[in-house]
Structures are given as structure tokens and as C-alpha cells.
Design a protein around this motif. Structure first.
Motif, PDB file in Angstrom:
ATOM      1  N   SER A 296      -8.103  -0.202  -2.015  1.00 47.88           N
ATOM      2  CA  SER A 296      -8.707   1.096  -2.319  1.00 47.88           C
ATOM      3  C   SER A 296     -10.122   0.906  -2.841  1.00 47.88           C
ATOM      4  N   ASN A 297     -10.343  -0.192  -3.576  1.00 49.28           N
ATOM      5  CA  ASN A 297     -11.651  -0.501  -4.138  1.00 49.28           C
ATOM      6  C   ASN A 297     -12.100  -1.879  -3.670  1.00 49.28           C
TER       7      ASN A 297
ATOM      8  N   ASN B 135      -2.665  -2.990 -11.394  1.00 49.70           N
ATOM      9  CA  ASN B 135      -3.179  -3.044 -10.029  1.00 49.70           C
ATOM     10  C   ASN B 135      -3.145  -4.473  -9.495  1.00 49.70           C
TER      11      ASN B 135
ATOM     12  N   LYS C 120     -11.929   3.424  -0.172  1.00 49.96           N
ATOM     13  CA  LYS C 120     -12.416   4.606  -0.883  1.00 49.96           C
ATOM     14  C   LYS C 120     -13.668   4.321  -1.710  1.00 49.96           C
TER      15      LYS C 120
ATOM     16  N   HIS D 212      -8.177  -4.174 -14.308  1.00 51.56           N
ATOM     17  CA  HIS D 212      -7.290  -3.755 -13.216  1.00 51.56           C
ATOM     18  C   HIS D 212      -5.914  -4.413 -13.345  1.00 51.56           C
TER      19      HIS D 212
ATOM     20  N   LYS E 235      -2.782   0.206  -7.287  1.00 53.60           N
ATOM     21  CA  LYS E 235      -3.885   0.094  -6.340  1.00 53.60           C
ATOM     22  C   LYS E 235      -4.101  -1.372  -5.969  1.00 53.60           C
ATOM     23  N   THR E 236      -4.726  -1.596  -4.834  1.00 51.13           N
ATOM     24  CA  THR E 236      -5.133  -2.943  -4.437  1.00 51.13           C
ATOM     25  C   THR E 236      -6.650  -3.022  -4.508  1.00 51.13           C
TER      26      THR E 236
END
Length: 222
Positions: free
Chosen positions: A102-103, A30, A146, A25, A2-3
Motif C-alpha cells: 500500500s505504501n 504492518n 496508494k 509500521h 498493511k504491506t
């Protein structure tokens, strides 16, 4: 992989608010990127703004590297005078569409510092605009974030929407924060945030040390 994008009003706000979560993370594989809205150049009586901006950017790089983060962007907006305007919104949308996180972590909506409040507004509106079929000059592909989490800096949250156990990373977080020497030599931020994270751990029961967040948007919060 994820980024994750962390949006910070000033260098050190990122470590204070979510340094442990950033380290987690990184451990999970990530990619973490940090966007600094200002360089904190007005945060000392000891140095000129020009000197302090350079010092604080160097401190930010060292502190982030301590947690394993090397992707840093400095927008160099005026410290103490951050504005909610077209230029800053366009820059925010462009960065979100380019990074595709994504976050996103950003200051919580109730933080009682003007630059922090504006950063929250820019980040939230930037996410809204980045997701829509508008603003062609800010990137050709819309991007929807998201999960958006609001972290604690100056103003602790009254209502917690999400907690992260950072017990494994508290030492690295505090050591990273202490690398912001231009700031911690005057105010013991590291002691304050370690106390808050310990309090959050006790009160949530999630771990010895926890970071807590305002849950602004969540699809799958992780």
C-alpha cells in the motif's frame, strides 16, 4: 494489516532514510519488506567487492532485524552502475505485483547520488507499470500503490510533504544503523542522521525526532 515496501539503493540507505518509520509500521502490526537494488559491494577500500557484498548483506539483515523486519530481497545490481533498463524495470514490476504494497518508500527525487536517482526512477516507473493492464510476464494481476514517499539520504529535502514522529524509535534506528559497521567505521552516518532527525523534529514541531519525506503520491498518507 498493511504491506510496506522500502526500496533502497544500498544496504543502510533504508535505515538512514526511514528506519524510524519502518519500526513504527512494525509496531502497528504492518508487514515491512525491503528491496535492496545493490549490495553496496563497491563501498570500501578494505575488502574485495565479493567480500564486501556478503558483509553488507549480513549487516543489512542484522540491522533490519533490529527494527523487526525480516522480509529482505537483494537484487545484486552492480554497485555504482545501477541502470534504468528493461531488466530492472521488469524485476521491479514483478516484485510490486507480488508484494502488493500500500505504501512505498524510496529515495527522494533530488538525491544527489546516481544510484539513488536511478532507484527513484525505477521505483516510480515500476509503480506506474505495475498498475496498468500491461507486462503480462511481470505478474497476472495489476497493482496500484496508494502512497509513495521519498526519503532523505545524502540530500536533505527543501520542501517537506510529510513528517513522521519517530522519537519513540530513534534509539532503535541509530543502533540499527551502527550495525552497518563496514560503513559507519569510516563515516559517522549515525551522528549525521540523528542530527537531521532532531532538526526535523524542531522545525516541524511534530516530535523530538522526525523523519521527513517528499510526498510523491498520496491517497491516505499513513
Amino acid at each position: 494489516m498493511k504491506t510496506i515496501l522500502v526500496i533502497a539503493p544500498h544496504p543502510d540507505d533504508d535505515i538512514i532514510g526511514c528506519g524510524g518509520s519502518m519500526a513504527r509500521h512494525i509496531q502497528q502490526g504492518n508487514h515491512v519488506a525491503i528491496l535492496y537494488m545493490t549490495s553496496g559491494e563497491d563501498g570500501s577500500m578494505q575488502y574485495s567487492p565479493e567480500e564486501l557484498g556478503l558483509i553488507r548483506e549480513a549487516e543489512a539483515k542484522s540491522a533490519a532485524a533490529k527494527l523487526g523486519v525480516t522480509d529482505l530481497t537483494f537484487l545484486r545490481c552492480p554497485d555504482g552502475y545501477l541502470e534504468f533498463n528493461k531488466e530492472n524495470l521488469d524485476r521491479m514490476v514483478t516484485i510490486i505485483r507480488a508484494i502488493k504494497p500500500s505504501n512505498i518508500y524510496l529515495p527522494n527525487s533530488k538525491d544527489d547520488v546516481p544510484d539513488h536517482q536511478i532507484t527513484y526512477r525505477l521505483g516510480l516507473e515500476g509503480c506506474r507499470r505495475a498498475a496498468g493492464p500491461w507486462h503480462q510476464g511481470c505478474g497476472q494481476e495489476p497493482w496500484s500503490v496508494k502512497n509513495i514517499l521519498g526519503y532523505e539520504i545524502w540530500t536533505p529535502l527543501q520542501t517537506v510533504g510529510h513528517s513522521e514522529d519517530i522519537s519513540e524509535f530513534i534509539t532503535a534506528k541509530i543502533e540499527a544503523l551502527q550495525l552497518h559497521k563496514s560503513q559507519t567505521r569510516h563515516i559517522n552516518y549515525h551522528e549525521a542522521i540523528q542530527g537531521l532527525n532532531r532538526y526535523r523534529g524542531v522545525m516541524t514541531g511534530k516530535g523530538k525526532y522526525c523523519e521527513c519525506f517528499q510526498l510523491i503520491r498520496a491517497q491516505i498518507c499513513e
